[in-house]
Design an enzyme around this catalytic site. Structure first.
Site, PDB file in Angstrom:
ATOM      1  N   ARG A   1      25.961  42.124 -34.647  1.00 31.19           N
ATOM      2  CA  ARG A   1      26.052  41.659 -33.345  1.00 31.19           C
ATOM      3  C   ARG A   1      26.658  42.859 -32.457  1.00 31.19           C
ATOM      4  NH1 ARG A   1      27.886  35.982 -30.799  1.00 31.19           N
ATOM      5  NH2 ARG A   1      25.649  35.356 -31.338  1.00 31.19           N
TER       6      ARG A   1
ATOM      7  N   HIS B   1      17.938  38.029 -28.763  1.00 34.40           N
ATOM      8  CA  HIS B   1      18.708  37.240 -29.662  1.00 34.40           C
ATOM      9  C   HIS B   1      17.605  36.417 -30.602  1.00 34.40           C
ATOM     10  CE1 HIS B   1      21.603  34.935 -31.526  1.00 34.40           C
ATOM     11  NE2 HIS B   1      22.263  34.302 -30.416  1.00 34.40           N
TER      12      HIS B   1
ATOM     13  N   GLN C   1      18.146  33.071 -32.580  1.00 31.93           N
ATOM     14  CA  GLN C   1      18.451  31.960 -31.935  1.00 31.93           C
ATOM     15  C   GLN C   1      17.014  31.479 -31.479  1.00 31.93           C
ATOM     16  OE1 GLN C   1      21.372  30.335 -30.650  1.00 31.93           O
ATOM     17  NE2 GLN C   1      19.921  28.753 -30.293  1.00 31.93           N
TER      18      GLN C   1
ATOM     19  N   ASP D   1      20.494  29.163 -20.463  1.00 34.34           N
ATOM     20  CA  ASP D   1      21.918  29.708 -21.071  1.00 34.34           C
ATOM     21  C   ASP D   1      22.949  30.176 -19.965  1.00 34.34           C
ATOM     22  OD1 ASP D   1      23.150  31.647 -22.773  1.00 34.34           O
ATOM     23  OD2 ASP D   1      21.984  33.347 -22.676  1.00 34.34           O
TER      24      ASP D   1
ATOM     25  N   CYS E   1      21.320  27.345 -25.862  1.00 31.49           N
ATOM     26  CA  CYS E   1      21.644  28.210 -27.248  1.00 31.49           C
ATOM     27  C   CYS E   1      23.150  27.988 -27.671  1.00 31.49           C
ATOM     28  CB  CYS E   1      21.315  29.524 -26.909  1.00 31.49           C
ATOM     29  SG  CYS E   1      22.158  30.242 -25.570  1.00 31.49           S
TER      30      CYS E   1
ATOM     31  N   ARG F   1      19.965  26.925 -36.951  1.00 32.01           N
ATOM     32  CA  ARG F   1      20.493  28.369 -37.017  1.00 32.01           C
ATOM     33  C   ARG F   1      20.515  28.618 -38.508  1.00 32.01           C
ATOM     34  NH1 ARG F   1      22.854  31.357 -33.029  1.00 32.01           N
ATOM     35  NH2 ARG F   1      22.492  33.041 -34.291  1.00 32.01           N
TER      36      ARG F   1
END
Ligand code: CP
Ligand code: NVA
Length: 313
Positions: free
Chosen positions: A103, A130, A133, A231, A271, A299
């Site tokens: 990340r 991402h 996700q 988001d 998310c 996830r």
């Protein structure tokens, strides 16, 4: 054999995504029975330059459930923080590890690591994308819409509206994901938030036709949508722009009257982490069609399937 990585959603073709979703479904069903041990005897590390709740926990737990050993490394734990190069770090870590999950801020760090190392690299979020996700998001919608056929078939032709920060990693990821999953994407954000050429280039490189449209009108975007997504308005690394962003993104809040323009049974997705009262009202977050916690749970299952797939390739 070329080493496979998962840096962007288009690193797998639709047939492979279908297989990943099928494996994720199986792993979800058998959870607790410890049948699949695809990472037995392996060590996978997480190298994180940003905070995380869901991604860190789901990967660490997932690696252990697949029989592997998980190491969490904050950037301050390694010599990168004191100037060691990504190239040397990638070469060294490749001697110890079987895979790495990163990340970071600049997406090019992932590409450099993948180029210089000899182990699979998974993007656990960069400023640009991402992908883990949106695979989990697509899987979660397919669980709801699936009629016992192929999971991706249940997504085909569905309309997803994405409101707010349309140029962040999630907006970009949906531009790729919608084209990959056969969905129509309606993006709504302020002037200046039109998708950048860079994401269009990734789409073209993958040989996919764009399936997105951009508007500044949030109600036009959600009209007849099957799913509505948002988001945070201030992504990690954008904190300096907070005051301005909270002001200009205000018209894009998803609340009851916005959801009322979508299809009556439209799903709400986020998310997470969410900021109730900013990008979404508490009422919508807590509504019966909100599937935010299923997204978070999935996830785990989907990332286990991604790791198992990369470990075998
Ligand atoms: N959605 C997501 O990636 O959450 P975290 O930042 O908590 O990992
Ligand atoms: N766009 C957000 C996503 C968090 C999961 C961020 O980058 O902070």
């Amino acid at each position: 054999m070329t080493m496979r990585h998962f840096l962007k959603s288009t690193d797998f073709i639709p047939g492979e995504v279908e297989d990943i979703f099928a494996l994720a479904s199986q792993l979800k069903l058998e959870r607790g029975h410890n049948k699949s041990k695809d990472l037995e005897g392996q060590s996978w590390a997480l190298l994180f330059f940003k905070s995380s709740t869901r991604t860190r926990i789901s990967f660490e737990v997932g690696i252990k459930e697949l029989g592997g050993n998980a190491l969490y490394l904050n950037k301050n734990d390694v010599q990168i923080s004191r100037g060691e190069s990504i190239t040397d770090t990638a070469k060294v870590m490749s001697r110890y590890l079987n895979g790495i999950i990163i990340r970071c801020y600049d997406h090019s760090l992932l590409e450099e690591f993948a180029q210089e190392g000899t182990i699979p690299v998974i993007n656990a979020l960069s400023d640009f994308l991402h992908p883990c996700q949106i695979y989990a998001d697509a899987f979660t919608m397919a669980e709801r819409w699936n009629t016992n056929g192929a999971m991706l078939d249940s997504l085909k032709g569905k309309k997803i509206a994405f409101l707010g920060d349309t140029v962040c990693n999630m907006g970009n990821s949906w531009i790729l994901g919608a084209a990959l999953f056969g969905m129509q994407l309606a993006l709504a954000g302020p002037e200046g938030f039109e998708p950048h050429n860079e994401i269009q280039e990734v789409l073209s490189e993958a040989g996919l036709e764009p399936t997105w449209a951009f508007t500044t009108d949030p109600l036009e975007a959600v009209a007849e949508a099957d799913a509505v997504y948002t988001d945070v308005w201030v992504s990690m690394g954008m904190e300096k722009e907070e005051t301005e962003r909270l002001k200009i993104l205000q018209p894009y809040q998803i609340n009851g009257s916005v959801m009322a323009k979508a299809k009556p049974e439209a799903l709400f997705l986020h998310c997470l982490p969410a900021h109730p009262g900013q990008e979404v009202s508490k009422e919508v977050l807590d509504s019966p069609t909100s599937i935010i916690f299923d997204q978070a749970e999935n996830r785990l299952h989907v990332q286990k399937a991604i790791m198992a797939t990369l470990a075998k390739s």
